[in-house]
Design a protein around this motif. Structure first.
Motif, PDB file in Angstrom:
ATOM      1  N   SER A  43       0.827  -1.206   0.000  1.00  0.00           N
ATOM      2  CA  SER A  43       0.000   0.000   0.000  1.00  0.00           C
ATOM      3  C   SER A  43       0.860   1.254   0.000  1.00  0.00           C
ATOM      4  O   SER A  43       1.684   1.450   0.897  1.00  0.00           O
ATOM      5  CB  SER A  43      -0.909   0.010   1.242  1.00  0.00           C
ATOM      6  N   ASP A  45      -0.248   4.370   0.411  1.00  0.00           N
ATOM      7  CA  ASP A  45      -0.682   5.264   1.492  1.00  0.00           C
ATOM      8  C   ASP A  45      -0.130   4.845   2.843  1.00  0.00           C
ATOM      9  O   ASP A  45       0.355   5.668   3.616  1.00  0.00           O
ATOM     10  CB  ASP A  45      -2.217   5.324   1.565  1.00  0.00           C
ATOM     11  N   GLU A  46      -0.225   3.548   3.144  1.00  0.00           N
ATOM     12  CA  GLU A  46       0.293   3.034   4.423  1.00  0.00           C
ATOM     13  C   GLU A  46       1.792   3.308   4.543  1.00  0.00           C
ATOM     14  O   GLU A  46       2.287   3.703   5.594  1.00  0.00           O
ATOM     15  CB  GLU A  46       0.070   1.519   4.529  1.00  0.00           C
ATOM     16  N   LYS A  49       2.643   6.986   5.031  1.00  0.00           N
ATOM     17  CA  LYS A  49       2.339   7.349   6.419  1.00  0.00           C
ATOM     18  C   LYS A  49       3.487   6.928   7.343  1.00  0.00           C
ATOM     19  O   LYS A  49       3.907   7.681   8.228  1.00  0.00           O
ATOM     20  CB  LYS A  49       1.028   6.682   6.850  1.00  0.00           C
ATOM     21  N   ALA A  50       4.025   5.741   7.108  1.00  0.00           N
ATOM     22  CA  ALA A  50       5.141   5.230   7.921  1.00  0.00           C
ATOM     23  C   ALA A  50       6.389   6.100   7.743  1.00  0.00           C
ATOM     24  O   ALA A  50       7.123   6.358   8.698  1.00  0.00           O
ATOM     25  CB  ALA A  50       5.446   3.777   7.552  1.00  0.00           C
ATOM     26  N   SER A  73       6.985  -0.580   8.068  1.00  0.00           N
ATOM     27  CA  SER A  73       5.550  -0.830   8.054  1.00  0.00           C
ATOM     28  C   SER A  73       5.256  -2.281   7.736  1.00  0.00           C
ATOM     29  O   SER A  73       6.049  -2.941   7.061  1.00  0.00           O
ATOM     30  CB  SER A  73       4.900   0.061   6.987  1.00  0.00           C
ATOM     31  N   THR A  75       3.103  -3.147   5.742  1.00  0.00           N
ATOM     32  CA  THR A  75       2.732  -3.228   4.324  1.00  0.00           C
ATOM     33  C   THR A  75       3.939  -3.607   3.461  1.00  0.00           C
ATOM     34  O   THR A  75       3.801  -3.927   2.286  1.00  0.00           O
ATOM     35  CB  THR A  75       2.109  -1.896   3.822  1.00  0.00           C
ATOM     36  N   ASP A 110       8.303  -4.925   9.113  1.00  0.00           N
ATOM     37  CA  ASP A 110       7.993  -4.601  10.507  1.00  0.00           C
ATOM     38  C   ASP A 110       8.458  -5.669  11.494  1.00  0.00           C
ATOM     39  O   ASP A 110       8.130  -5.609  12.668  1.00  0.00           O
ATOM     40  CB  ASP A 110       6.480  -4.386  10.655  1.00  0.00           C
TER      41      ASP A 110
END
Length: 153
Positions: A43, A45-46, A49-50, A73, A75, A110
């Protein structure tokens, strides 16, 4: 099994030269899109954001027009690096108040194995990016080969 050399980490498909972007945000999103297209992340977006979560912790501009942002992340499907050589300097928080013309974006899984591999990659890149001749070659890079050659020696 972690990556052993910079050459094995560099992916021609996640390196962009002569990138015309005007903001840090655009650069990060563009590189995240490359990661997504190549199957590194699930993703955009994810992941973006991270990256911004990490940016809150301190400047990722290491000086000499180089920034090394990263996002950790779940993701992330596989650790990697995306590199942009910009056609002009964009504003970026840095240790020496220069903006960024060379952006080396890491994606980090992660889990603890992802984190360990990331530290290895980061130290390999940091060693190279501490050398003026590598920075000069990157700032002048016109092609993907130029970027790869700047890191090879």
């Amino acid at each position: 099994m972690g990556a052993t050399s910079l050459e094995s980490v560099l992916d021609r498909n996640t390196i962009i030269t002569k990138l015309k972007m005007n903001t840090k945000d655009d650069v990060i999103k563009d590189l995240a899109q490359k990661f997504y297209e190549q199957g590194y992340i699930g993703s955009v977006d994810e992941f973006v954001k991270a990256v911004y979560e990490r940016e809150k912790e301190g400047a990722t501009g290491i000086g000499n027009y180089v920034a090394i942002p990263h996002g950790k992340s779940d993701t992330v499907k596989k650790n990697g690096v995306a590199i942009a050589i910009l056609d002009h300097e964009v504003e970026w928080e840095s240790l020496d108040d220069t903006g960024a013309k060379v952006v080396v974006l890491f994606d980090v899984g992660d889990d603890s194995e992802g984190a360990k591999e990331h530290l290895r990659m980061l130290s390999m890149f940091a060693r190279k990016l501490g050398r003026d001749e590598v920075i000069d070659a990157l700032l002048k890079a016109q092609t993907v080969d130029d970027v790869i050659n700047a890191f090879a020696d």
